[in-house]
Scaffold this active site. Structure first.
Site: not given
Ligand code: EPU
Length: 421
Positions: A22-23, A92, A116, A121-122, A125, A305, A397
Site C-alpha cells: 500500500k505505502n 493523508r 488522524c 500528524r504534522p 517538514l 505499523d 483501506r
Molecule cells: N512528522 C513530523 N512532521 C512532518 C512529517 C512527519 O513531525 O512534516 C513526524 C510524524 O508525526 C511522525 C514521524 O515524523 O512522528 C514519522 O512520520 P512519517 O512522515 O514518516 O509518516 P507518514 O509519511 O505520514 C508513513 C506511512 C504510515 C506509517 C509512517 C511511519 C504512508 C502512506 N504512510 O506515514 O503508514 O505509519 O510512514 O512509518 O506511507 C499505515 O500504513 O498504517 C500508516 C499509517
C-alpha cells in the site's frame, strides 16, 4: 459498514503470498504526475486507499485502467491542480500530490490533512522543505497553496526521519533547478521503490538506500513502468496471526530482509522462523509465548505499523511485556478494545505494559484505524468464542481482502456486509 464475525481458536496453517505494498503504491501513483503519458504500475494492491488515490488523480485529469494487479495511469491531460478536502480527509497520503504538481506545473492547492485517529500528524517538514526550494506557500481556508515558477535545489536536513516528507521532497527535487541534498532521508523500502521508479523515469538520484539522497534536477521526465514491492506490513500481520494462533504459515513473494526486526522479535517470543529467498515461514506450533518487549523505530527498526498487532500477540504471553511507540506517541486506540476481550494492558504516555492473560474471550469491538483493526482481527482469531469486529472499512483501506487470505489458512471469519453500526 461491514463487520467481521470471527470464531476464534482455529490454528492457522498453510501458505499464502504477500500483495503489493500500500505505502509504496501511494507514493508511486502520484509520481506519475511528474511526466506526461502512460505509466504502468505492476503489482498494485486492490485496496481502498489505492482507489481513493485513483479518484484523486482522476480529479486532476489522470485516466486509469486497473486490470488484475496492473495499474495504468495516463497523465497526458492533467488540467486541475487542486486536491480537495473530500479526498484528502479520507487519506493523508493525498498530500503526496503536492511535490509533483508544484515542481511540474508551478502551482498546487492541497487540502491540509488535519489530525488522524490517533493524534496530530504534522506535515511541517514537507512545507518547510518546499519553502527552502523557493516555493511561496500560504495556508488559507484549510488549504496549502503553493506556487513557484521553478523550484531550486536546496540542502534539506530533516530533524525527524519522515517517509512522507522524504517522498514529497524527492518528487519535487527531480524537476528542480540544480542539486538537492536530502539528509536524514527515510530508509523505508517504499522510498527505495520510489527512488528506483523516478530513476526509470529519467531522474538523477544518488544515494539509494542511504540516508543521504543527492538529486540533480532534470528538465523533463518520461513515463515508465515499474513493479511495486510487496507489502511488508501485510506479510508481518499474517506472520503474527500465525504466531498468535500457534500455527505454521509460509508467506511467499516477500523479501525477508524487509522484516528483519519483526522476525527477530518473533524468534525471541518462541517462534521458529525459516527464511527463504523470497519467502518466510513462521512455526509457532505448541509454543509458550514468551513476553517480548518492542519499541518502534524508523526502518530498519520495528515498524510502528506492526505495533498494534504485536500488542495483540503479547496479551497472551506468559508474563509481562512492554510496547513503546516512539514514532506515534498516541497510537494506542486499540488498547481499550483489547481490554474488552480480556487483555490486561495499562498505557502510560507512549508505553503499554501488557500482563499476559491465559485467554482472550470474544466480544464486540470497534475498529478505529487500519492497524488497530488488524490487531483486533488477530485478537479475535485467538480469542475463545465469537468476536465481532465492527467498522472494518478501516481494514479495507489498507489490506486487500485479508480475511480471504486468513480463511484460506484456516481462520473462521464471516464478513457481514453493508449494515450500520
Ligand atoms: N512528522 C513530523 N512532521 C512532518 C512529517 C512527519 O513531525 O512534516 C513526524 C510524524 O508525526 C511522525 C514521524 O515524523 O512522528 C514519522 O512520520 P512519517 O512522515 O514518516 O509518516 P507518514 O509519511 O505520514 C508513513 C506511512 C504510515 C506509517 C509512517 C511511519 C504512508 C502512506 N504512510 O506515514 O503508514 O505509519 O510512514 O512509518 O506511507 C499505515 O500504513 O498504517 C500508516 C499509517
Amino acid at each position: 459498514m461491514d463487520k467481521f464475525i470471527i470464531t476464534g481458536g482455529n490454528i492457522l496453517k498453510g501458505k499464502t503470498e504477500a500483495s503489493g505494498a500500500k505505502n509504496a503504491s501511494l507514493a508511486l501513483m502520484p509520481a506519475t504526475l511528474l511526466a506526461s503519458g502512460k505509466s504502468l504500475l505492476k503489482n498494485t494492491p486492490k485496496l481502498n486507499d489505492v482507489f481513493t488515490m485513483i479518484k484523486l488523480l482522476k480529479h486532476l485529469g489522470v485516466e486509469s485502467n486497473f486490470s488484475g494487479t496492473e495499474l495504468e495511469l495516463d497523465t497526458k491531460n492533467i488540467n486541475e491542480f487542486v486536491a480537495p478536502y473530500e479526498h484528502v480527509k479520507k487519506m493523508r497520503a493525498s498530500v503526496y500530490v503536492l511535490g509533483p504538481l508544484l515542481t511540474r506545473f508551478g502551482y498546487a492547492k492541497v487540502s491540509l490533512p488535519g489530525g488522524c485517529a490517533w493524534g496530530p500528524r504534522p506535515i511541517n517538514l514537507h512545507l518547510e522543505s518546499m519553502k527552502k526550494m523557493g516555493a511561496d506557500i500560504e495556508l488559507t481556508e484549510g488549504y496549502i497553496v503553493a506556487k513557484a515558477k521553478k523550484l531550486n535545489g536546496a540542502k534539506i536536513n530533516f530533524d525527524i526521519s519522515s517517509v512522507g516528507a522524504t517522498g514529497n521532497v524527492l518528487m519535487a527535487a527531480v524537476l528542480a533547478k540544480g542539486t538537492t541534498i536530502i539528509s536524514n532521508a527515510a530508509l523505508e523500502p517504499e522510498i527505495t521503490n520510489l527512488v528506483e521508479y523516478l530513476v526509470k523515469m529519467g531522474a538523477k538520484i544518488e544515494g539509494k538506500n542511504t540516508s543521504t539522497l543527492i538529486i540533480e534536477g532534470v528538465e523533463q521526465l518520461h513515463s515508465a513502468e515499474t513493479e511495486t514491492i510487496s507489502d511488508r506490513i501485510e506479510a508481518g500481520t499474517i506472520l503474527v496471526a500465525a504466531a498468535i494462533t500457534k500455527g505454521k504459515v509460509l508467506i511467499e513473494k516477500i523479501e525477508p530482509k524487509l522484516l528483519t526486526a519483526l522476525l527477530l522479535k518473533l524468534e525471541d517470543s518462541g517462534c521458529k522462523i525459516n527464511i527463504f529467498e523470497s519467502a518466510i515461514e513462521v512455526d509457532a506450533t505448541d509454543i509458550q509465548i514468551k513476553p517480548t518487549n518492542i519499541s518502534t523505530a524508523p526502518f530498519p527498526g520495528f515498524p510502528t505499523d506492526m505495533q498494534a498487532q504485536w500488542t495483540a500477540y503479547m496479551t497472551l504471553a506468559q508474563g509481562v511485556s512492554t510496547v513503546t511507540d516512539a514514532i506515534y506517541l498516541d497510537r494506542f486506540m486499540h488498547v481499550p478494545e483489547l481490554v474488552r476481550l480480556g487483555a490486561d494492558i495499562i498505557v502510560k504516555e507512549n508505553n503499554a505494559v501488557i500482563k499476559g492473560v491465559k485467554e482472550l474471550k470474544g466480544a464486540k469491538v470497534m475498529s478505529t484505524d487500519l492497524r488497530a483493526s488488524a490487531c483486533l482481527v488477530l485478537a479475535g482469531l485467538a480469542a475463545k468464542g465469537k468476536t465481532e469486529v465492527l467498522r472494518v472499512y478501516h481494514l479495507d483501506r489498507g489490506y486487500q481482502r485479508i480475511e480471504e487470505k486468513l480463511m484460506n489458512l484456516g481462520a473462521s471469519i464471516e464478513r457481514v456486509e453493508g449494515q450500520e453500526y
